[in-house]
Motif scaffolding. Structure first.
Motif, mmCIF file in Angstrom:
data_model
loop_
_atom_site.group_PDB
_atom_site.id
_atom_site.type_symbol
_atom_site.label_atom_id
_atom_site.label_comp_id
_atom_site.label_asym_id
_atom_site.label_seq_id
_atom_site.Cartn_x
_atom_site.Cartn_y
_atom_site.Cartn_z
ATOM 1 N N CYS A 52 0.825 -1.218 0.000
ATOM 2 C CA CYS A 52 0.000 0.000 0.000
ATOM 3 C C CYS A 52 0.851 1.257 0.000
ATOM 4 O O CYS A 52 0.395 2.310 -0.441
ATOM 5 C CB CYS A 52 -0.908 0.016 1.232
ATOM 6 N N ARG A 53 2.044 1.138 0.500
ATOM 7 C CA ARG A 53 2.914 2.303 0.653
ATOM 8 C C ARG A 53 3.156 2.981 -0.688
ATOM 9 O O ARG A 53 3.323 4.203 -0.756
ATOM 10 C CB ARG A 53 4.251 1.855 1.257
ATOM 11 N N ARG A 54 3.147 2.208 -1.774
ATOM 12 C CA ARG A 54 3.380 2.796 -3.101
ATOM 13 C C ARG A 54 2.314 3.825 -3.437
ATOM 14 O O ARG A 54 2.603 4.874 -4.008
ATOM 15 C CB ARG A 54 3.398 1.699 -4.165
ATOM 16 N N ASN A 55 1.071 3.524 -3.072
ATOM 17 C CA ASN A 55 -0.023 4.456 -3.331
ATOM 18 C C ASN A 55 0.156 5.735 -2.513
ATOM 19 O O ASN A 55 -0.016 6.844 -3.024
ATOM 20 C CB ASN A 55 -1.360 3.814 -2.993
ATOM 21 N N LEU A 56 0.489 5.556 -1.245
ATOM 22 C CA LEU A 56 0.701 6.715 -0.373
ATOM 23 C C LEU A 56 1.876 7.550 -0.869
ATOM 24 O O LEU A 56 1.808 8.785 -0.881
ATOM 25 C CB LEU A 56 0.942 6.255 1.067
ATOM 26 N N ASP A 57 2.949 6.896 -1.289
ATOM 27 C CA ASP A 57 4.121 7.627 -1.772
ATOM 28 C C ASP A 57 3.784 8.436 -3.021
ATOM 29 O O ASP A 57 4.297 9.549 -3.199
ATOM 30 C CB ASP A 57 5.266 6.652 -2.077
ATOM 31 N N LEU A 94 2.665 14.031 -5.235
ATOM 32 C CA LEU A 94 1.784 15.047 -5.821
ATOM 33 C C LEU A 94 1.601 16.224 -4.864
ATOM 34 O O LEU A 94 1.620 17.390 -5.279
ATOM 35 C CB LEU A 94 0.414 14.434 -6.142
ATOM 36 N N ILE A 95 1.421 15.916 -3.589
ATOM 37 C CA ILE A 95 1.202 16.962 -2.585
ATOM 38 C C ILE A 95 2.462 17.804 -2.404
ATOM 39 O O ILE A 95 2.401 19.040 -2.311
ATOM 40 C CB ILE A 95 0.746 16.331 -1.257
ATOM 41 N N ALA A 96 3.614 17.157 -2.345
ATOM 42 C CA ALA A 96 4.872 17.903 -2.198
ATOM 43 C C ALA A 96 5.075 18.850 -3.378
ATOM 44 O O ALA A 96 5.520 19.989 -3.207
ATOM 45 C CB ALA A 96 6.041 16.917 -2.084
ATOM 46 N N ARG A 97 4.717 18.388 -4.573
ATOM 47 C CA ARG A 97 4.828 19.238 -5.762
ATOM 48 C C ARG A 97 3.864 20.420 -5.657
ATOM 49 O O ARG A 97 4.203 21.551 -6.018
ATOM 50 C CB ARG A 97 4.536 18.410 -7.008
ATOM 51 N N ALA A 98 2.650 20.150 -5.160
ATOM 52 C CA ALA A 98 1.658 21.217 -5.020
ATOM 53 C C ALA A 98 2.095 22.244 -3.982
ATOM 54 O O ALA A 98 1.818 23.443 -4.120
ATOM 55 C CB ALA A 98 0.308 20.620 -4.640
ATOM 56 N N GLN A 99 2.803 21.822 -2.960
ATOM 57 C CA GLN A 99 3.336 22.770 -1.987
ATOM 58 C C GLN A 99 4.426 23.638 -2.607
ATOM 59 O O GLN A 99 4.466 24.842 -2.370
ATOM 60 C CB GLN A 99 3.880 22.022 -0.770
ATOM 61 N N PHE A 139 1.880 22.857 6.964
ATOM 62 C CA PHE A 139 1.827 21.440 7.303
ATOM 63 C C PHE A 139 2.920 20.682 6.555
ATOM 64 O O PHE A 139 3.265 21.028 5.431
ATOM 65 C CB PHE A 139 0.461 20.840 6.929
ATOM 66 N N GLU A 140 3.436 19.648 7.188
ATOM 67 C CA GLU A 140 4.385 18.781 6.506
ATOM 68 C C GLU A 140 3.667 18.058 5.370
ATOM 69 O O GLU A 140 2.482 17.730 5.476
ATOM 70 C CB GLU A 140 4.959 17.743 7.483
ATOM 71 N N SER A 141 4.385 17.812 4.281
ATOM 72 C CA SER A 141 3.763 17.134 3.142
ATOM 73 C C SER A 141 3.244 15.756 3.516
ATOM 74 O O SER A 141 2.203 15.311 3.019
ATOM 75 C CB SER A 141 4.763 17.029 1.989
ATOM 76 N N HIS A 142 3.934 15.069 4.419
ATOM 77 C CA HIS A 142 3.471 13.754 4.852
ATOM 78 C C HIS A 142 2.162 13.863 5.640
ATOM 79 O O HIS A 142 1.286 12.998 5.522
ATOM 80 C CB HIS A 142 4.529 13.047 5.702
ATOM 81 N N GLU A 143 2.027 14.919 6.441
ATOM 82 C CA GLU A 143 0.769 15.112 7.186
ATOM 83 C C GLU A 143 -0.401 15.267 6.229
ATOM 84 O O GLU A 143 -1.478 14.679 6.425
ATOM 85 C CB GLU A 143 0.870 16.351 8.075
ATOM 86 N N LEU A 144 -0.202 16.064 5.194
ATOM 87 C CA LEU A 144 -1.256 16.274 4.214
ATOM 88 C C LEU A 144 -1.552 14.986 3.447
ATOM 89 O O LEU A 144 -2.718 14.687 3.148
ATOM 90 C CB LEU A 144 -0.865 17.389 3.249
ATOM 91 N N ALA A 145 -0.527 14.218 3.135
ATOM 92 C CA ALA A 145 -0.728 12.943 2.428
ATOM 93 C C ALA A 145 -1.533 11.978 3.291
ATOM 94 O O ALA A 145 -2.452 11.308 2.799
ATOM 95 C CB ALA A 145 0.615 12.331 2.051
ATOM 96 N N TYR A 146 -1.196 11.896 4.576
ATOM 97 C CA TYR A 146 -1.956 11.017 5.478
ATOM 98 C C TYR A 146 -3.410 11.474 5.571
ATOM 99 O O TYR A 146 -4.337 10.654 5.592
ATOM 100 C CB TYR A 146 -1.328 11.012 6.875
ATOM 101 N N GLY A 147 -3.608 12.797 5.632
ATOM 102 C CA GLY A 147 -4.968 13.322 5.717
ATOM 103 C C GLY A 147 -5.785 12.984 4.484
ATOM 104 O O GLY A 147 -6.936 12.535 4.581
ATOM 105 N N PHE A 148 -5.199 13.174 3.324
ATOM 106 C CA PHE A 148 -5.920 12.867 2.083
ATOM 107 C C PHE A 148 -6.165 11.371 1.959
ATOM 108 O O PHE A 148 -7.251 10.933 1.575
ATOM 109 C CB PHE A 148 -5.133 13.371 0.875
#
Length: 202
Positions: A126-131, A136-141, A150-159
């Motif tokens: 599943c980690r591949r999907n999260l990564d 995408l989120i890091a690029r958007a930041q 927010f850290e990019s990982h925090e936003l990824a976990y939230g989404f």
């Protein structure tokens, strides 16, 4: 039907999906699977070695398909807001058409010892999907589309958390609809949050 042909493999996977989804991994026997698939045990062992290998192949291929859908959906968006919407629409449609896979996927994620093959690391797959979402989120930041408070990982976990709830909801809540309209609202919630915004004094 040749035991080493692709159709044999598909028949075995289809039969295994039905039994694993309805009875679970531990309660499903090889005999039940080959009986439904209309093949011999040697045919199953030829393609998957054993029941554990069959389960792992089924889940791995399902996650490969999910990642493919996410990538294709993201390519249709010009920015993260559009990418997120298209990803959700694609996943909602996929899981509504593949409810048995949905049940297996989430059962594997929360399984107790013995309910899935020993050593099978579902979360690593599943980690591949999260990564991918995280990238995408890091690029958007970096582009200024998403807040950098927010850290990019925090936003990824939230989404990812929102996504997983809305994927499961049609299975858990009778009559729940997850469609394009739902996807748009989820993305709006992710971007806007739920807090009341106070207008700046002039």
């Amino acid at each position: 039907m040749a035991k080493d042909g692709p159709e044999t493999r598909k028949h075995i996977l289809r039969a295994a999906l039905k039994h694993f989804a309805n009875a679970g991994y531990a309660a499903t026997s090889v005999q039940q699977i080959v009986g439904d698939a209309g093949v011999s045990k040697p045919a199953l062992y030829y393609h998957f070695h054993d029941k554990a290998g069959l389960f792992e192949a089924l889940v791995s291929e399902a996650l490969d398909e999910r990642l493919r859908l996410i990538r294709e959906a993201a390519a249709r968006g010009q920015n993260f807001r559009e990418q997120a919407r298209e990803i959700l629409v694609a996943l909602f449609g996929h899981f509504q058409k593949n409810r048995e896979l949905t049940r297996i996927a989430f059962a594997a994620a929360y399984a107790a010892p013995g309910e899935i093959p020993p050593g099978f690391n579902y979360l690593k797959l599943c980690r591949r999907n999260l990564d991918f979402i995280h990238a995408l989120i890091a690029r958007a930041q970096r582009s200024g589309e998403l807040d950098r408070r927010f850290e990019s990982h925090e936003l990824a976990y939230g989404f990812f958390g929102l996504t997983n709830f809305y994927i499961k909801a049609p299975v858990l809540i009778p009559g729940f609809r997850a469609d394009r309209r739902t996807a748009e609202r989820v993305v709006e919630l992710f971007f806007a949050g739920a807090a009341v915004r106070k207008e700046k004094s002039k």
